[in-house]
Design a protein around this motif. Sequence first.
Motif, short mmCIF file in Angstrom:
data_model
loop_
_atom_site.label_atom_id
_atom_site.label_comp_id
_atom_site.label_asym_id
_atom_site.label_seq_id
_atom_site.Cartn_x
_atom_site.Cartn_y
_atom_site.Cartn_z
N ASP A 50 0.87 -1.18 0.00
CA ASP A 50 0.00 0.00 0.00
C ASP A 50 0.90 1.23 0.00
OD1 ASP A 50 -1.76 2.09 0.51
OD2 ASP A 50 -3.08 0.84 1.73
N TRP A 51 1.22 1.71 -1.18
CA TRP A 51 2.16 2.83 -1.31
C TRP A 51 1.57 4.14 -0.79
CZ3 TRP A 51 6.89 1.38 -1.94
CH2 TRP A 51 7.16 0.18 -2.62
N ASN A 52 0.27 4.21 -0.72
CA ASN A 52 -0.36 5.41 -0.15
C ASN A 52 0.02 5.56 1.32
OD1 ASN A 52 -2.21 7.70 -0.42
ND2 ASN A 52 -3.53 6.56 0.97
N LEU A 55 3.77 6.55 1.60
CA LEU A 55 3.99 7.96 1.29
C LEU A 55 3.43 8.87 2.39
CD1 LEU A 55 3.16 7.97 -2.53
CD2 LEU A 55 5.41 8.24 -1.48
N MET A 56 2.27 8.52 2.94
CA MET A 56 1.70 9.29 4.04
C MET A 56 2.65 9.34 5.23
SD MET A 56 -2.39 8.48 4.29
CE MET A 56 -2.55 9.47 5.78
N SER A 159 -6.68 3.47 6.09
CA SER A 159 -6.52 3.16 4.66
C SER A 159 -7.35 1.93 4.28
CB SER A 159 -5.05 2.92 4.34
OG SER A 159 -4.87 2.59 2.98
N PHE A 240 -7.71 7.96 -7.65
CA PHE A 240 -6.26 8.04 -7.54
C PHE A 240 -5.85 7.57 -6.15
CE2 PHE A 240 -2.27 10.67 -7.07
CZ PHE A 240 -1.51 9.85 -7.88
N ALA A 241 -5.26 6.39 -6.06
CA ALA A 241 -5.01 5.74 -4.78
C ALA A 241 -3.91 6.40 -3.95
CB ALA A 241 -4.63 4.27 -5.02
N LEU A 242 -3.06 7.20 -4.58
CA LEU A 242 -1.92 7.79 -3.87
C LEU A 242 -2.17 9.23 -3.45
CD1 LEU A 242 1.02 6.48 -6.10
CD2 LEU A 242 0.05 5.43 -4.06
N ASN A 244 -3.66 10.90 -0.84
CA ASN A 244 -3.28 11.33 0.51
C ASN A 244 -1.78 11.24 0.75
OD1 ASN A 244 -5.91 11.91 1.17
ND2 ASN A 244 -6.28 9.99 2.24
N GLY A 245 -1.18 10.20 0.22
CA GLY A 245 0.26 10.04 0.38
C GLY A 245 1.03 11.17 -0.27
N LEU A 246 0.65 11.52 -1.48
CA LEU A 246 1.34 12.60 -2.19
C LEU A 246 1.08 13.96 -1.54
CD1 LEU A 246 0.85 11.51 -5.92
CD2 LEU A 246 2.91 11.35 -4.51
#
Length: 426
Positions: A50-52, A55-56, A159, A240-242, A244-246
Motif C-alpha cells: 500500500d504505497w499510499n 507515502l503518508m 486506509s 487516484f489511490a496515492l 493522501n500520500g502525495l
Amino acid sequence: MLIFAVILFVITYILFFVFSNHKHLIALGSALLFVLVGTMPIEGILAAVDWNIILMLFGIMGVVNLFIESGMPTLIADKLIEKSKNFKWTIIYLAMFAGLVSAFVDNVATVVIIAPIAIMICKKLNVSPVAPVIAIALSSNLEGAATLVGDTTAIILGSALNMTFFDFFWYLERPGLFFIIQIALVAFTAVLYYLFRKQNEPIDISLNGDKVKVKTFFPTVLLGAIIVSLVISSFIQSDFALLNGLICVAWFLVGLIYQSIRDKSVREVIPHIKEIDYQTLLILIGLFIIIESIGYAGVIDAIGQFFVSVSSGNLFLLYTLIVFISVIVSAFIDNIPYVATMLPIIAVVSTALGVDPTVLYFGLLSGATLGGNFTPIGASANIAALGILKKEGYTVSLKTYLKLSVPTTIVTVLTGYVLIWLTFGL
C-alpha cells in the motif's frame, strides 16, 4: 504450501520479538523468501504494497521532525508547567499534553519531546523521574488511536476502511474513535491522579530555566496544513489511490524548501531527510508482501474460519476475543505487524458471518494500541522512555513499570472495550 507459509510466518514473528532492532531486515528477508518459493508471484509484489500508506508516513514523519526542531512542543509544555499548582499536576498536565501531541505526532517523537522536560523538573525537585516519564509514554500510546494520523496502526486501519480524517470523529452517524479515546484518557488521568496523589511539592516556574524560543512557526503551519488537506481530500471523489500520500509528501517538500531558503543552504535539508524512520517504512513494505503471500497460501482464510468456529458465530464473543487477544499479543509484539496481519482476517470473518466489521476493526485498533502499554516492550514509546531514563542513570525494574502500567492499562482497555461495543456493536 499452506504449512510452509504458516511456519515461515510464525518464525518471522518470533524473530521480530528476539531481534527487535532488526525488524526491517527480518520483514524484507521473510518477504523475499515468500517470493523465492513461489508463494507470492513476482508480478504481484508492487501491487501488494500500500504505497499510499508508505507515502503518508514518509511525509508526516518529515513534517513532524521539522515541528520538533522548531521548539514549539517544548514551548507549549513550558506554558502548561506555568499553570501547575504542584508536582502532581505538572505530571498530569505533561501526560495529558503528551496525549494531545501524540494524537497528531508519532508516539516516540512525543516522548522524545516531553520526557526531558519531566526529567529536568524532577532533578530540580530532587525526586525520581521514573514514574512521570512512564506516565508520558503511556499517555502517548493511548492517544495514538484517536486520529487518522495519530499512529501507524491508525493510518493502516484508516486506509483499509477508506476512512477520512473526520471519520475518526464521527463515523456511521455515531461518535468516532476520537471521543472514545478521550473518555479513556479521562479514566487514565483519574488513575494517574490517584497514583500521584501524594506528590504535592510546589512548582517554581523558575525551575524551567531559560525560556524556549520557537525558531520558526512554519512547521506548525505545515502540520496543520497536512490535517486540513487530508480533510479536504476526503471530500474529493477520486480513484487516484496515492492522493493522501502525495499530499503529505508535498507538504514535507514545502517544508524542506522553506528550510533551505531560511538557512540559505540546500545542504541543511539533508539531515531532515536522514531523520525519517526508514526502518518502519521498510518493515511495512515487507509486511504488506508477507500478508499478501499468506493470503495466496490460504492462511488468512484458515485463521478467519478458526475465529468463526471459536466464537460460534456470536459477534459479541468474537469482538471480545479480538480485543483481548490484541491486548495480550501487543503487550509483547509490536502492534504494527499484528494490526496489518489481522485486518484481512477480520474482513474474512465478517464476510463469513455476514456482519458489519466496524466494531471488530475498532476493537482491534483499541486493543492493539492500548495493550502495548502493559509491558516495557509492548510499544516503541515505552522502549524510548526507558532508554531516555537509562541515559540519565535511572534503571527501571519490571515491578516499577507494572505498578503504573497495569492499573492504567486495565482501566483504559476496559473503557475502550465497553464504549466501542455500546457505540458500534449494538
